[in-house]
Design an enzyme around this catalytic site. Structure first.
Site, mmCIF file in Angstrom:
data_model
loop_
_atom_site.group_PDB
_atom_site.id
_atom_site.type_symbol
_atom_site.label_atom_id
_atom_site.label_comp_id
_atom_site.label_asym_id
_atom_site.label_seq_id
_atom_site.Cartn_x
_atom_site.Cartn_y
_atom_site.Cartn_z
ATOM 1 N N ASP A 176 9.473 35.095 111.742
ATOM 2 C CA ASP A 176 8.015 35.003 111.711
ATOM 3 C C ASP A 176 7.597 35.590 110.368
ATOM 4 O OD1 ASP A 176 5.329 35.232 111.892
ATOM 5 O OD2 ASP A 176 5.294 36.322 113.803
ATOM 6 N N TYR A 225 -8.577 25.896 104.795
ATOM 7 C CA TYR A 225 -7.252 25.585 104.232
ATOM 8 C C TYR A 225 -7.323 25.540 102.698
ATOM 9 C CZ TYR A 225 -3.142 22.534 103.345
ATOM 10 O OH TYR A 225 -1.970 21.979 102.893
ATOM 11 N N GLY A 255 9.381 22.098 109.767
ATOM 12 C CA GLY A 255 8.163 21.305 109.588
ATOM 13 C C GLY A 255 8.404 20.003 108.835
HETATM 14 P P1 NAD Z 1 4.231 21.750 108.988
HETATM 15 O O1 NAD Z 1 3.091 22.217 109.813
HETATM 16 O O2 NAD Z 1 4.871 20.450 109.327
HETATM 17 O O3 NAD Z 1 5.359 22.858 108.955
HETATM 18 C C1 NAD Z 1 5.089 24.221 108.851
HETATM 19 C C2 NAD Z 1 6.179 24.971 109.573
HETATM 20 O O4 NAD Z 1 5.877 26.363 109.490
HETATM 21 C C3 NAD Z 1 6.276 24.617 111.068
HETATM 22 O O5 NAD Z 1 7.589 24.237 111.401
HETATM 23 C C4 NAD Z 1 5.862 25.906 111.768
HETATM 24 O O6 NAD Z 1 6.547 26.139 112.981
HETATM 25 C C5 NAD Z 1 6.227 26.948 110.717
HETATM 26 N N1 NAD Z 1 5.487 28.198 110.914
HETATM 27 C C6 NAD Z 1 4.203 28.347 111.317
HETATM 28 N N2 NAD Z 1 3.894 29.644 111.410
HETATM 29 C C7 NAD Z 1 5.008 30.334 111.056
HETATM 30 C C8 NAD Z 1 5.318 31.710 110.962
HETATM 31 N N3 NAD Z 1 4.411 32.647 111.266
HETATM 32 N N4 NAD Z 1 6.549 32.069 110.556
HETATM 33 C C9 NAD Z 1 7.483 31.124 110.251
HETATM 34 N N5 NAD Z 1 7.249 29.804 110.340
HETATM 35 C C10 NAD Z 1 6.026 29.413 110.744
HETATM 36 O O7 NAD Z 1 3.726 21.742 107.476
HETATM 37 P P2 NAD Z 1 4.285 20.885 106.253
HETATM 38 O O8 NAD Z 1 3.523 19.615 106.209
HETATM 39 O O9 NAD Z 1 5.754 20.858 106.257
HETATM 40 O O10 NAD Z 1 3.741 21.763 105.039
HETATM 41 C C11 NAD Z 1 4.519 22.735 104.391
HETATM 42 C C12 NAD Z 1 3.706 23.317 103.255
HETATM 43 O O11 NAD Z 1 3.304 22.266 102.363
HETATM 44 C C13 NAD Z 1 2.408 23.995 103.702
HETATM 45 O O12 NAD Z 1 2.150 25.087 102.857
HETATM 46 C C14 NAD Z 1 1.358 22.938 103.457
HETATM 47 O O13 NAD Z 1 0.097 23.496 103.235
HETATM 48 C C15 NAD Z 1 1.893 22.272 102.204
HETATM 49 N N6 NAD Z 1 1.380 20.922 102.041
HETATM 50 C C16 NAD Z 1 1.738 19.930 102.897
HETATM 51 C C17 NAD Z 1 1.222 18.655 102.728
HETATM 52 C C18 NAD Z 1 1.596 17.533 103.646
HETATM 53 O O14 NAD Z 1 1.016 16.433 103.525
HETATM 54 N N7 NAD Z 1 2.548 17.724 104.556
HETATM 55 C C19 NAD Z 1 0.335 18.394 101.670
HETATM 56 C C20 NAD Z 1 -0.047 19.445 100.844
HETATM 57 C C21 NAD Z 1 0.505 20.710 101.011
HETATM 58 C C1 AKB Z 2 -3.599 17.940 104.929
HETATM 59 O O1 AKB Z 2 -4.092 16.823 105.147
HETATM 60 O O2 AKB Z 2 -4.078 19.009 105.339
HETATM 61 C C2 AKB Z 2 -2.376 18.010 104.055
HETATM 62 C C3 AKB Z 2 -2.752 18.299 102.658
HETATM 63 C C4 AKB Z 2 -3.248 17.215 101.787
HETATM 64 O O3 AKB Z 2 -2.678 19.422 102.241
HETATM 65 N N1 AKB Z 2 -1.647 16.786 104.196
#
Ligand code: NAD
Ligand code: AKB
Length: 315
Positions: free
Chosen positions: A54, A144, A13
């Site tokens: 998973d 969320y 991700g």
């Molecule tokens: P993303 O959606 O880019 O990546 C998540 C990954 O998890 C994907 O590659 C997906 O294939 C994998 N996934 C989904 N279901 C799965 C499962 N059952 N088993 C194994 N893998 C699985 O998300 P991200 O932006 O990299 O976010 C990662 C974490 O950071 C999350 O908890 C998200 O809530 C948190 N977060 C992200 C942001 C942001 O701006 N990106 C901001 C705040 C919090």
């Molecule tokens: C979203 O927009 O859902 C994420 C976050 C702030 O958690 N980038």
């Protein structure tokens, strides 16, 4: 000294790719096992071990944790805010059960440390809009946000009751050029750079005056590693830490891009993501993270814009 073996779940991700690469630099390529439900990201290929996991399949996860001699787990698999509103049941199920599976295995296998990110999405319309404090009114209105807030208290519970050393950050919207974002409300701030270079114009799904807390990925990766490397005695927050870097609106990021691409133009067509954005704070007070583990961001809007455009041009 413990020989670390780290499992990153959700490694393909937006955060996972860069965090895995950063952890491999510190702990050695073979000691950081990347895992995801989807296939291995191109940027990870050939850089270290990859297993298909998973996180909802607890037995399979447990077997891999034992087989790979895992000492630390970074759990990144989740459904983000915008996708979550389209499928609330799935978002709740994955975001909660995935975390509980990891926390349970960490307890049983005496995993040395766990990292799990929360989000500014825990805050809701009744939280302060400006400099939102670490501890304040928290009444999230997205599935969320609800799952992240509940998750924070599960982390706290496993720490207090079972002494699992689980640490967490409430990330703001993250901006990066290496891997694409996965269904969040802040994703516009990544898309806009791609469209600025490719099309010289962008239609934004948020209003021009929508201020949100944001952070450039290098700062987010550094924050994560600094928190995880801090001595346990310095960690006073076992729910999740506020961190902050910058806040801007679509109008302001567009102006920052115009400094480098003068012909760039932006238009606005707000959709269902507007009400999600409107429920979140516009800026975050991260003074507790600063005090506990010396957190300080490096990138502001202009420094990030310059770096994003330079790197995207090279790709
Ligand atoms: P993303 O959606 O880019 O990546 C998540 C990954 O998890 C994907 O590659 C997906 O294939 C994998 N996934 C989904 N279901 C799965 C499962 N059952 N088993 C194994 N893998 C699985 O998300 P991200 O932006 O990299 O976010 C990662 C974490 O950071 C999350 O908890 C998200 O809530 C948190 N977060 C992200 C942001 C942001 O701006 N990106 C901001 C705040 C919090
Ligand atoms: C979203 O927009 O859902 C994420 C976050 C702030 O958690 N980038």
């Amino acid at each position: 000294m413990i020989r670390e073996r780290i499992l990153v779940i959700g490694a393909s991700g937006q955060i996972g790719v860069e965090l895995t690469l950063a952890l491999r630099k510190i702990y050695g390529n073979n000691n950081v096992v990347a895992s995801d439900l989807r296939e291995e990201n191109e940027l990870l290929k050939g850089t270290g071990p990859y297993v298909s996991i998973d996180v909802m399949n607890k037995e399979m996860l447990h077997v891999q944790v034992i087989r790979q001699n895992i000492t630390q787990i970074y759990l990144l698999a989740a459904i983000l805010s915008a996708t979550g509103e389209k499928n609330p049941n799935l978002a709740w199920h994955l975001n909660m059960q995935g975390l509980l599976n990891v926390l349970d295995i960490a307890r049983e296998e005496k995993i040395y440390k766990v990292y799990w990110p929360s989000s500014i999405a825990v805050f809701g319309p009744t939280s302060p809009k400006q400099n939102c404090p670490q501890q304040t009114i928290i009444e999230p209105t997205t599935v969320y946000g609800i799952s992240k807030y509940a998750g924070e208290f599960w982390c706290n519970y496993y720490h207090q009751r079972y002494h699992v050393d689980v640490r967490s950050i409430r990330y703001p919207g993250l901006i990066s050029y290496k891997s694409a974002p996965g269904g969040g409300t802040t994703d516009y701030a990544v898309e806009i750079y791609h469209e600025a270079l490719e099309e010289k114009k962008y239609t934004c799904f948020l209003r021009e005056d929508t201020y949100l807390p944001m952070m450039y990925m290098p700062d987010a990766i550094r924050a994560t590693i600094e928190l995880m490397e801090a001595p346990a005695a310095q960690i006073s927050i076992r729910t999740s830490y506020n961190v902050s870097a910058m806040s801007f609106s679509p109008k302001e990021i567009s102006a920052a891009i115009k400094n480098y691409i003068p012909e760039f133009s932006i238009s606005y067509e707000p959709d269902y993501r507007q009400s999600i954005a409107d429920s979140w704070p516009q800026s975050i007070d991260d003074s507790v993270a600063g005090k506990d583990w010396s957190w300080k961001p490096e990138y502001d809007l202009d420094k990030m814009t310059k770096d994003m455009l330079e790197n995207l041009r090279q790709q």
